[in-house]
Design an enzyme around this catalytic site. Structure first.
Site, short mmCIF file in Angstrom:
data_model
loop_
_atom_site.label_atom_id
_atom_site.label_comp_id
_atom_site.label_asym_id
_atom_site.label_seq_id
_atom_site.Cartn_x
_atom_site.Cartn_y
_atom_site.Cartn_z
CG ASP A 23 -2.07 0.95 1.10
OD1 ASP A 23 -2.34 1.44 -0.02
OD2 ASP A 23 -2.71 1.25 2.13
N GLY A 24 0.32 2.33 -0.59
CA GLY A 24 0.98 3.64 -0.54
C GLY A 24 1.54 4.14 -1.86
NE ARG A 68 -1.34 6.61 1.27
CZ ARG A 68 -1.48 5.68 2.19
NH1 ARG A 68 -1.25 5.97 3.47
NH2 ARG A 68 -1.83 4.46 1.87
CG HIS A 128 -0.43 2.22 -9.39
ND1 HIS A 128 -0.61 1.86 -8.08
CD2 HIS A 128 -1.53 2.96 -9.73
CE1 HIS A 128 -1.77 2.35 -7.65
NE2 HIS A 128 -2.33 3.04 -8.62
CB THR A 177 -13.46 -7.67 -4.11
OG1 THR A 177 -13.29 -7.58 -2.69
CG2 THR A 177 -13.15 -9.08 -4.54
CD GLU A 178 -13.34 -4.81 -0.79
OE1 GLU A 178 -12.16 -5.23 -0.83
OE2 GLU A 178 -14.32 -5.58 -0.63
CD1 TRP A 220 -13.70 -4.95 -8.45
CD2 TRP A 220 -13.00 -4.31 -10.47
NE1 TRP A 220 -13.14 -6.05 -9.06
CE2 TRP A 220 -12.70 -5.68 -10.30
CE3 TRP A 220 -12.64 -3.68 -11.67
CZ2 TRP A 220 -12.06 -6.43 -11.29
CZ3 TRP A 220 -12.01 -4.43 -12.64
CH2 TRP A 220 -11.73 -5.80 -12.46
NE ARG A 254 -7.64 2.01 -5.45
CZ ARG A 254 -6.41 2.06 -4.98
NH1 ARG A 254 -5.40 2.36 -5.79
NH2 ARG A 254 -6.18 1.80 -3.71
CG LEU A 270 8.41 -17.53 -4.11
CD1 LEU A 270 8.53 -17.52 -2.58
CD2 LEU A 270 8.80 -16.16 -4.66
NE ARG A 319 -2.67 -1.37 4.71
CZ ARG A 319 -3.92 -1.46 4.30
NH1 ARG A 319 -4.70 -2.36 4.80
NH2 ARG A 319 -4.37 -0.63 3.38
CB SER A 358 -7.58 -3.58 3.22
OG SER A 358 -7.31 -2.34 3.84
C1 IPE Z 1 -5.31 -2.67 0.00
O1 IPE Z 1 -5.00 -1.36 -0.25
C2 IPE Z 1 -5.41 -3.43 -1.29
C3 IPE Z 1 -4.17 -3.60 -2.02
C4 IPE Z 1 -2.98 -3.29 -1.59
C5 IPE Z 1 -4.31 -4.20 -3.31
P1 IPE Z 1 -6.15 -0.24 -0.39
O2 IPE Z 1 -5.45 1.07 -0.58
O3 IPE Z 1 -7.13 -0.63 -1.40
O4 IPE Z 1 -6.84 -0.34 1.05
P2 IPE Z 1 -7.65 0.74 1.89
O5 IPE Z 1 -8.69 1.30 0.97
O6 IPE Z 1 -6.66 1.77 2.32
O7 IPE Z 1 -8.19 -0.03 3.04
C1 IPE Z 2 -1.56 0.28 -3.38
O1 IPE Z 2 -1.33 1.65 -3.42
C2 IPE Z 2 -1.81 -0.30 -4.74
C3 IPE Z 2 -3.18 -0.76 -4.97
C4 IPE Z 2 -4.14 -0.83 -4.10
C5 IPE Z 2 -3.49 -1.22 -6.32
P1 IPE Z 2 -2.55 2.67 -3.44
O2 IPE Z 2 -2.94 2.93 -4.84
O3 IPE Z 2 -3.64 2.20 -2.54
O4 IPE Z 2 -1.86 3.97 -2.84
P2 IPE Z 2 -2.43 4.95 -1.73
O5 IPE Z 2 -2.91 4.12 -0.60
O6 IPE Z 2 -3.57 5.68 -2.40
O7 IPE Z 2 -1.30 5.83 -1.38
MG MG Z 3 -4.05 2.43 -0.57
#
Ligand code: IPE
Ligand code: IPE
Ligand code: MG
Length: 240
Positions: free
Chosen positions: A20-21, A24, A37, A66-67, A69, A71, A131, A188, A196
């Site tokens: 995640d992140g 940001r 990405h 699954t959540e 989508w 975006r 792996l 995480r 999540s």
């Molecule tokens: C969790 O990250 C899903 C993935 C890393 C693929 P999200 O950015 O979607 O999670 P939330 O919305 O912060 O919980």
């Molecule tokens: C994780 O990074 C990648 C995916 C969920 C696909 P994010 O896209 O959620 O990045 P932040 O959380 O918005 O920074």
């Molecule tokens: Mg995120």
């Protein structure tokens, strides 16, 4: 790899990562989210190679939930094409290193081109055994359990199974991760303290490691830190 030199004494069999992140990180660098990405994909490759070198058996990477989508359509489309390109480019390396791609999630609901690339890569790497890379795509812990319950309900309806015969092993056997050890460690990134909807059943006794580091900055050194932290934990599994 000389894991002892790195200070690694306990090697987890299965590590799961919520990557995640990315968004940001891109914002911090004044760039569009997709730039994050792109960098994130390179870190995913680095993490899988490090996992293999250290001797981890299973690495689960949460790539698309699954959540996700929800975006903007352009971001979803970009993520799908990024994944297709990555698998295309990485296949020789996966074959060479012995990495088996095992997709987890509702793969059949992915856009057709993505689904085909994922299935093709899984097939091509299915004999690899150094792996297992569980790539979570259109993955949700709730969806996984619903899918498992449907299979069991179907077996009951067919008269193959009695409801009272349903036990933990039978549920486990219907998960996308059937036959694998559960995650020993879940990492995480990005400073969020939540799961999540990732591997809900499998993480019952997993150790959690949260770091503020954003995924595009999560390098081998950060992975190593997580492993060193993990080996200090005392796991009791409900015992004393
Ligand atoms: C969790 O990250 C899903 C993935 C890393 C693929 P999200 O950015 O979607 O999670 P939330 O919305 O912060 O919980
Ligand atoms: C994780 O990074 C990648 C995916 C969920 C696909 P994010 O896209 O959620 O990045 P932040 O959380 O918005 O920074
Ligand atoms: Mg995120």
């Amino acid at each position: 790899m000389d894991t002892e030199k790195l200070g690694i004494k306990v090697i987890p069999r299965h590590v799961a990562i919520i990557m995640d992140g990315n968004g940001r990180w891109a914002k911090l660098h004044d760039r569009p989210r997709i730039f994050g990405h792109q960098k994130g994909v390179e870190r995913a490759k680095e993490a899988s190679e490090f996992a293999l070198e250290v001797g981890i058996e299973v690495l689960s990477l949460y790539a698309f939930s699954t959540e996700n989508w929800a975006r903007p359509r352009e971001e979803v489309e970009f993520l799908m094409s990024l994944l297709e390109d990555y698998l295309q480019r990485e296949l020789p390396n996966m074959l060479n290193k012995g990495i088996r791609l095992h997709p987890i999630g509702r793969i059949h609901e992915l856009p057709r081109a993505t689904r085909e690339k994922v299935e093709e890569t899984a097939r091509a790497t299915s004999k690899n055994d150094r792996l297992i890379l569980n790539l979570a795509l259109n993955y949700g812990g709730h969806a996984e359990l619903v899918d498992a319950f449907r299979v069991l309900a179907h077996r009951v309806a067919e008269g193959e199974l009695q409801p009272q015969e349903i036990d933990e092993a039978l549920v486990e056997g219907c998960l996308y991760t059937r036959g694998q050890p559960p995650p020993d460690l879940l990492i995480r990134t990005s400073g969020e303290y939540r799961i999540s909807n990732f591997l809900l059943w499998q993480t019952a006794y997993t150790e959690f490691y949260f770091t503020p580091v954003l995924w595009p900055d999560f390098d081998r050194g950060e992975f190593l830190k997580a492993l060193l932290d993990y080996q200090k934990r005392e796991r009791r599994f409900g015992g004393v």
